[in-house]
Design a protein around this motif. Structure first.
Motif, mmCIF file in Angstrom:
data_model
loop_
_atom_site.group_PDB
_atom_site.id
_atom_site.type_symbol
_atom_site.label_atom_id
_atom_site.label_comp_id
_atom_site.label_asym_id
_atom_site.label_seq_id
_atom_site.Cartn_x
_atom_site.Cartn_y
_atom_site.Cartn_z
ATOM 1 N N SER A 107 2.464 -3.879 -11.927
ATOM 2 C CA SER A 107 3.492 -3.925 -10.888
ATOM 3 C C SER A 107 4.607 -2.927 -11.175
ATOM 4 O O SER A 107 5.223 -2.386 -10.247
ATOM 5 C CB SER A 107 4.072 -5.337 -10.790
ATOM 6 N N ILE A 110 2.773 1.050 -11.346
ATOM 7 C CA ILE A 110 2.357 1.703 -10.098
ATOM 8 C C ILE A 110 3.522 2.433 -9.428
ATOM 9 O O ILE A 110 3.323 3.392 -8.677
ATOM 10 C CB ILE A 110 1.730 0.673 -9.138
ATOM 11 N N VAL A 114 2.863 6.534 -8.252
ATOM 12 C CA VAL A 114 2.755 6.970 -6.864
ATOM 13 C C VAL A 114 3.876 7.930 -6.507
ATOM 14 O O VAL A 114 5.038 7.711 -6.855
ATOM 15 C CB VAL A 114 2.777 5.746 -5.920
ATOM 16 N N THR A 116 5.932 9.032 -3.582
ATOM 17 C CA THR A 116 6.241 8.581 -2.228
ATOM 18 C C THR A 116 7.618 9.060 -1.818
ATOM 19 O O THR A 116 8.488 9.324 -2.654
ATOM 20 C CB THR A 116 6.207 7.042 -2.148
ATOM 21 N N TRP A 151 -0.887 7.824 -2.808
ATOM 22 C CA TRP A 151 -1.562 6.642 -2.278
ATOM 23 C C TRP A 151 -0.730 6.020 -1.164
ATOM 24 O O TRP A 151 0.503 5.952 -1.240
ATOM 25 C CB TRP A 151 -1.775 5.605 -3.384
ATOM 26 N N LEU A 153 0.555 2.843 1.298
ATOM 27 C CA LEU A 153 0.971 1.470 0.992
ATOM 28 C C LEU A 153 -0.218 0.515 1.045
ATOM 29 O O LEU A 153 -0.296 -0.440 0.268
ATOM 30 C CB LEU A 153 2.055 1.024 1.981
ATOM 31 N N GLU A 155 -3.343 1.246 0.263
ATOM 32 C CA GLU A 155 -4.103 1.428 -0.979
ATOM 33 C C GLU A 155 -3.395 0.765 -2.156
ATOM 34 O O GLU A 155 -4.044 0.145 -3.008
ATOM 35 C CB GLU A 155 -4.307 2.921 -1.245
ATOM 36 N N GLN A 156 -2.070 0.866 -2.196
ATOM 37 C CA GLN A 156 -1.332 0.197 -3.262
ATOM 38 C C GLN A 156 -1.488 -1.309 -3.181
ATOM 39 O O GLN A 156 -1.634 -1.998 -4.194
ATOM 40 C CB GLN A 156 0.151 0.577 -3.173
ATOM 41 N N PRO A 209 -8.329 5.747 -5.952
ATOM 42 C CA PRO A 209 -7.578 4.483 -5.947
ATOM 43 C C PRO A 209 -8.474 3.253 -5.861
ATOM 44 O O PRO A 209 -8.157 2.210 -6.449
ATOM 45 C CB PRO A 209 -6.685 4.610 -4.706
#
Length: 552
Positions: A107, A110, A114, A116, A151, A153, A155-156, A209
């Motif tokens: 948690s 990640i 990523v 973003t 990735w 959201l 995929e996350q 992913p």
């Protein structure tokens, strides 16, 4: 023929009239090997330290363990001795901590993985948000993440969720697996393989992913049996007056692992990079595994290093997992379904206090993100402490005969219900007062921890021989982790949506608490002895022996 007839009639009469327990207790006294008695020249220093003085002439002192070829093992009473129950507790505690570290550390990782771009907007700000939250949202500037992967959201979400899909599946059957193949093997193999999968996660992330999601799914499948298996081992090592303490000290490792995963992972990312979140968890797991296999056994009778003193202390424990389960009787037991509901309600509350609380605290109350992170890091540690205290208090009340076993379970669950109810209502009325919200949130998070010292002890109360199986079945309640986010997502956009979410969570917990308090039992069920009775009676009647007649 008269003897055989009397034996059959006696056996049938005993089963019809509920004297199974008396019969089995009689059988155990005459069929089970008695623990070796201490000699007169054994000086007992304390409950855990024994010193063997000069042995008697011709005394073959020492222990002989099965699987050693009849060779004498050094008696653990010769000199200072650490009780194996303590060794089991330490390793079980660390094992649960490792499991939850591997579960939650992603948690944090990640976020650094990523790349973003996030723009300030009010889409996540619900109606009735505090002014501090609205102002913080307006003042938020665009930020660019520095991660390696683009990735989405979705995929996350898949990466974070697949672990729990696998976990629910195998937890339901994990208890039965542990009782058949042995809890020691189950826990050691699953956590060891979890460590290997954690080491492979960075490689999977570089590939795709969905490859990382698949690795997390496998880790969830592996971890499902861990807690039921640990529970089943402790059932065979804990005396009745110390069961709650041993179970909840072991499970307190879950809180410590969560705290490490959510708190220390950030420091690892800052200093070593996100890959070492996975490497570190895998290395810790693989380092723990050989100690588990070396020092833990499924039962005291199987341990080659157990002392005479501890063997005597544990001679009162007669828990033996069975290979045949009386499913028709078990599934007709009302308490089983109450346990599933209790797991469901507890998981629902935990989903709010763990997964959705950061959003509530920052976007509704307007709490500073640093304060929110501190709260989310400290709360699991407080929960672990509450685990230990509630377990010790339960056993204290039982040892002193202050309350019955059922009364203790009701007290613990009832106290948790009152804390959750009071803190939930308090959070709603506290509104934008961040100090009060902080204090009441801690009370809420710790309050529902009173639940494990009640419903998680019930399987050992009603059927210790099938305790791991029952605990696994109660894992169906983990579906609350999937249902709660869906329901809450629909409620939050409503006017005062977060207040509604808190009240729904509170009402669900209180209703299930009432069902538990007034509907559960702590009496050992007759089907707990199902296989033992059938085997004993069938064998004795076939051989023409009276099953109620002690062996000479």
């Amino acid at each position: 023929m008269e003897t055989n007839s009397n034996a059959i009639q006696s056996s049938e009469w005993g089963l019809r009239n509920g004297s199974v327990s008396a019969y089995l207790n009689q059988e155990k006294r005459h069929s089970l090997p008695s623990p070796p008695a201490l000699h007169s020249n054994d000086l007992v220093i304390s409950d855990v330290i024994t010193v063997r003085t000069k042995p008697k002439s011709g005394d073959a002192s020492g222990s002989y363990a099965s699987g050693t070829g009849g060779q004498r093992l050094p008696d653990a009473g010769e000199g200072c001795y650490v009780p194996l129950r303590l060794v089991l507790l330490v390793l079980a505690f660390l094992g649960c901590a490792v499991a939850y570290l591997l579960r939650f550390s992603i948690s944090v990782a990640i976020i650094a993985m990523v790349n973003t771009a996030t723009a300030a907007n009010n889409t996540s700000i619900s109606n009735g948000a505090c002014p501090a939250a609205i102002n913080a949202s307006r003042n938020t500037q665009q930020s660019k993440g520095g991660g390696e992967y683009n990735w989405t959201l979705q995929e996350q979400g898949i990466i974070l969720g697949t672990f729990f899909w696998g976990y629910v599946i195998t937890k339901c059957v994990g208890g039965r697996i542990a009782e058949v193949v042995g809890g020691r093997l189950t826990v050691g193999v699953t956590l060891g393989l979890c460590g290997v999968m954690s080491l492979l996660c960075p490689l999977a992330a570089e590939w795709h992913p969905l490859a990382l999601a698949a690795a997390r799914l496998v880790m969830g499948l592996l971890q499902g049996p861990v807690l039921p298996a640990v529970y089943g081992i402790i059932a065979r090592w804990a005396r009745p007056q110390e069961r709650a303490t041993m179970v909840l000290i072991s499970f307190a490792g879950c809180g410590v692992g969560s705290m490490m995963g959510l708190g220390l992972s950030g420091l690892v990312v800052e200093n070593l990079g996100w890959r070492w979140v996975f490497y570190g968890g895998g290395i810790i797991s693989l380092f723990w595994t050989p100690f588990w296999f070396l020092l833990v056994r499924n039962s005291p009778a199987q341990h080659p290093f157990i002392s005479t003193k501890e063997r005597q202390l544990l001679s009162v424990v007669h828990v033996q997992p069975k290979r045949r389960v009386p499913w028709s009787r078990l599934l007709r037991c009302r308490t089983i379904y109450i346990l599933i509901l209790a797991e469901f309600a507890g998981t629902w509350v935990q989903t709010f206090t763990s997964n959705q609380a950061p959003t509530f605290l920052t976007e509704q109350v307007g709490m500073d993100p640093g304060t929110s992170e501190t709260l989310m890091t400290v709360t699991p540690g407080l929960a672990a402490f509450a685990f230990i205290v509630s377990g010790w208090l339960s056993d204290f009340l039982y040892r002193r005969e202050i309350l019955s076993k059922l009364g203790i379970r009701r007290l613990m669950y009832g106290s948790g219900v009152m804390m959750v109810l009071g803190s939930s209502v308090g959070i709603i009325f506290a509104g934008c007062n961040q100090t009060w919200v902080f204090a009441l949130f801690v009370t809420l998070a710790v309050g529902f921890i009173g639940q494990p010292s009640s419903y998680q002890m019930t399987p050992m109360d009603i059927a210790p021989n099938y305790s791991a199986t029952i605990m696994g079945i109660s894992g169906l309640g983990q579906l609350g982790a999937f249902v709660a986010p869906i329901v809450n997502a629909r409620l939050i956009p409503q006017h005062h949506g977060w207040d509604i979410v808190i009240m729904v969570t509170c009402v669900l917990f209180v209703v299930v608490g009432g069902l538990y308090i007034f509907g559960v039992t702590a009496e050992e069920q007759e089907w707990n002895l199902y296989e033992e009775v059938e085997d004993c009676c069938e064998e004795d009647v076939t051989q023409g022996q009276d099953p109620f007649k002690p062996d000479n």
